[in-house]
Design a protein around this motif. Structure first.
Motif, mmCIF file in Angstrom:
data_model
loop_
_atom_site.group_PDB
_atom_site.id
_atom_site.type_symbol
_atom_site.label_atom_id
_atom_site.label_comp_id
_atom_site.label_asym_id
_atom_site.label_seq_id
_atom_site.Cartn_x
_atom_site.Cartn_y
_atom_site.Cartn_z
ATOM 1 N N LEU A 191 46.944 37.793 85.178
ATOM 2 C CA LEU A 191 46.411 37.521 83.853
ATOM 3 C C LEU A 191 44.885 37.541 83.780
ATOM 4 O O LEU A 191 44.326 38.156 82.860
ATOM 5 C CB LEU A 191 46.963 36.192 83.324
ATOM 6 C CG LEU A 191 46.662 35.873 81.858
ATOM 7 C CD1 LEU A 191 47.111 36.992 80.941
ATOM 8 C CD2 LEU A 191 47.320 34.560 81.461
ATOM 9 N N LEU A 194 43.748 41.135 83.630
ATOM 10 C CA LEU A 194 44.112 41.773 82.369
ATOM 11 C C LEU A 194 43.210 41.317 81.231
ATOM 12 O O LEU A 194 42.780 42.124 80.404
ATOM 13 C CB LEU A 194 45.578 41.483 82.039
ATOM 14 C CG LEU A 194 46.595 42.205 82.918
ATOM 15 C CD1 LEU A 194 47.953 41.533 82.835
ATOM 16 C CD2 LEU A 194 46.705 43.679 82.505
ATOM 17 N N VAL A 195 42.917 40.017 81.198
ATOM 18 C CA VAL A 195 42.029 39.495 80.153
ATOM 19 C C VAL A 195 40.651 40.135 80.268
ATOM 20 O O VAL A 195 40.017 40.494 79.270
ATOM 21 C CB VAL A 195 41.942 37.959 80.235
ATOM 22 C CG1 VAL A 195 40.812 37.432 79.356
ATOM 23 C CG2 VAL A 195 43.272 37.326 79.816
ATOM 24 N N LEU A 198 40.919 43.684 78.957
ATOM 25 C CA LEU A 198 41.105 43.716 77.508
ATOM 26 C C LEU A 198 39.895 43.166 76.760
ATOM 27 O O LEU A 198 39.801 43.304 75.545
ATOM 28 C CB LEU A 198 42.367 42.935 77.127
ATOM 29 C CG LEU A 198 43.686 43.579 77.573
ATOM 30 C CD1 LEU A 198 44.856 42.618 77.381
ATOM 31 C CD2 LEU A 198 43.939 44.881 76.806
ATOM 32 N N PRO A 201 40.316 36.722 75.951
ATOM 33 C CA PRO A 201 41.626 36.125 75.648
ATOM 34 C C PRO A 201 41.956 36.240 74.162
ATOM 35 O O PRO A 201 43.115 36.134 73.767
ATOM 36 C CB PRO A 201 41.446 34.660 76.062
ATOM 37 C CG PRO A 201 40.290 34.648 76.981
ATOM 38 C CD PRO A 201 39.378 35.739 76.514
ATOM 39 N N LEU A 239 46.128 37.898 71.491
ATOM 40 C CA LEU A 239 47.147 37.905 72.539
ATOM 41 C C LEU A 239 48.021 36.659 72.507
ATOM 42 O O LEU A 239 49.251 36.739 72.632
ATOM 43 C CB LEU A 239 46.474 38.035 73.907
ATOM 44 C CG LEU A 239 45.686 39.322 74.174
ATOM 45 C CD1 LEU A 239 45.022 39.251 75.547
ATOM 46 C CD2 LEU A 239 46.575 40.546 74.065
ATOM 47 N N ALA A 254 49.990 40.446 77.870
ATOM 48 C CA ALA A 254 48.787 41.126 78.352
ATOM 49 C C ALA A 254 49.137 42.386 79.131
ATOM 50 O O ALA A 254 48.453 43.413 79.016
ATOM 51 C CB ALA A 254 47.970 40.172 79.216
#
Length: 298
Positions: A191, A194-195, A198, A201, A239, A254
């Protein structure tokens, strides 16, 4: 270092082309450099492979870092062959980890290969360690395993040389290349990573052509929880809000979100439309916990 010669490369003599698979990218912006650095600013491994798939590249992609060199050969964007200079990437090691070989068989097979120069698959079948019908699935899993291992890389370099194939002997995987990318992200992306990719959050994703993505849910092997999440990537919800509405955990949301971004099927909108704050839950849902544990073992 030099490549190990016993079974670090993967190929079989017979393969069949299943035809052109549906593309995912919804625009014509797919581009990749001939060489570059692996980073989190557009040259993430998943995005590199996705662009090469979308462009239908035929050739050799060399991935390097301080301790390893791995090469993936593509035929019209589809992986057909791979090599690694890391001993634990050998097919015998994979089968040992899967419990298909005993420790004694594993050691014996490596000694036999080293002494004869034959390929590991051929040796395993000849010695009765592996059933003939088990060889092709094992070879395919080995190729997939080598590709998935690249998704753990967060730094390094890559170089693309087009119109180069290892030989006429290639592996034809049955999985859609997009499914390999989605599964690689599931296995190797946590996570926090991925955050970061991207952007926040609070990142908001939009899927411009949802019907097209729904049609590809089966070829790219989306899980039910991932399909539910896609329904709420509407350019408005962040998300955490998608996770809440889809009744899915934050990691799943995510992962599928970044998978669609990598495949060119979703866009990242940095601003959050809704004002209320939502805390991301770092825990996975128990329904998919066992799957995640199994993936981490590979």
């Amino acid at each position: 270092g030099d490549f190990a010669t016993d079974d670090t490369d993967t190929r079989v003599p017979e393969w069949s082309d299943t035809g052109t698979l549906p593309r995912i990218r919804t625009d014509s912006a797919a581009q990749t450099e001939a060489k570059g650095t692996i980073d989190s600013a557009g040259n993430d491994v998943a995005m590199i492979l996705a662009r090469l798939f979308d462009l239908g590249v035929t050739g050799r992609v060399t991935f390097s870092n301080s301790s390893a060199e791995k090469i993936v050969y593509l035929d019209r964007g589809k992986p057909v062959f791979a090599t690694s200079n890391l001993p634990h990437d050998r097919m015998g090691d994979l089968l040992y980890r899967e419990g298909k070989l005993t420790r004694k068989q594993h050691v014996a097979s490596r000694e036999l290969v080293a002494g004869s120069g034959k390929r590991m698959g051929e040796t395993l079948v000849a010695e009765g360690f592996l059933k003939p019908k088990e060889l092709m699935p094992a070879v395919r899993r080995h190729l997939e395993d080598l590709v998935y291992s690249l998704f753990a890389w967060i730094e390094g370099s890559f170089e693309v040389v087009e119109d180069v194939l290892p030989s006429s002997e290639q592996i034809r995987l049955t999985r859609h290349p997009g499914a390999l990318i989605v599964e690689g992200i599931r296995r190797k992306y946590d996570l926090p990573r991925l955050v970061s990719l991207l952007g926040s959050p609070e990142a908001v994703l939009d899927v411009p052509e949802p019907e097209r993505v729904r049609a590809l849910a089966k070829p790219i092997e989306l899980l039910p929880s991932e399909e539910r999440a896609i329904e709420f990537f509407d350019g408005q919800r962040n998300l955490a809000q998608v996770a809440e509405r889809a009744k899915a955990d934050a990691l799943t949301v995510a992962q599928v979100g970044f998978s669609l971004v990598a495949l060119g099927a979703a866009e990242i909108i940095r601003e959050t439309v809704f004002e209320r704050e939502t805390t991301i839950d770092l825990h996975q849902s128990s329904a998919e916990e066992d799957i995640s544990i199994d993936r981490e073992r590979i």
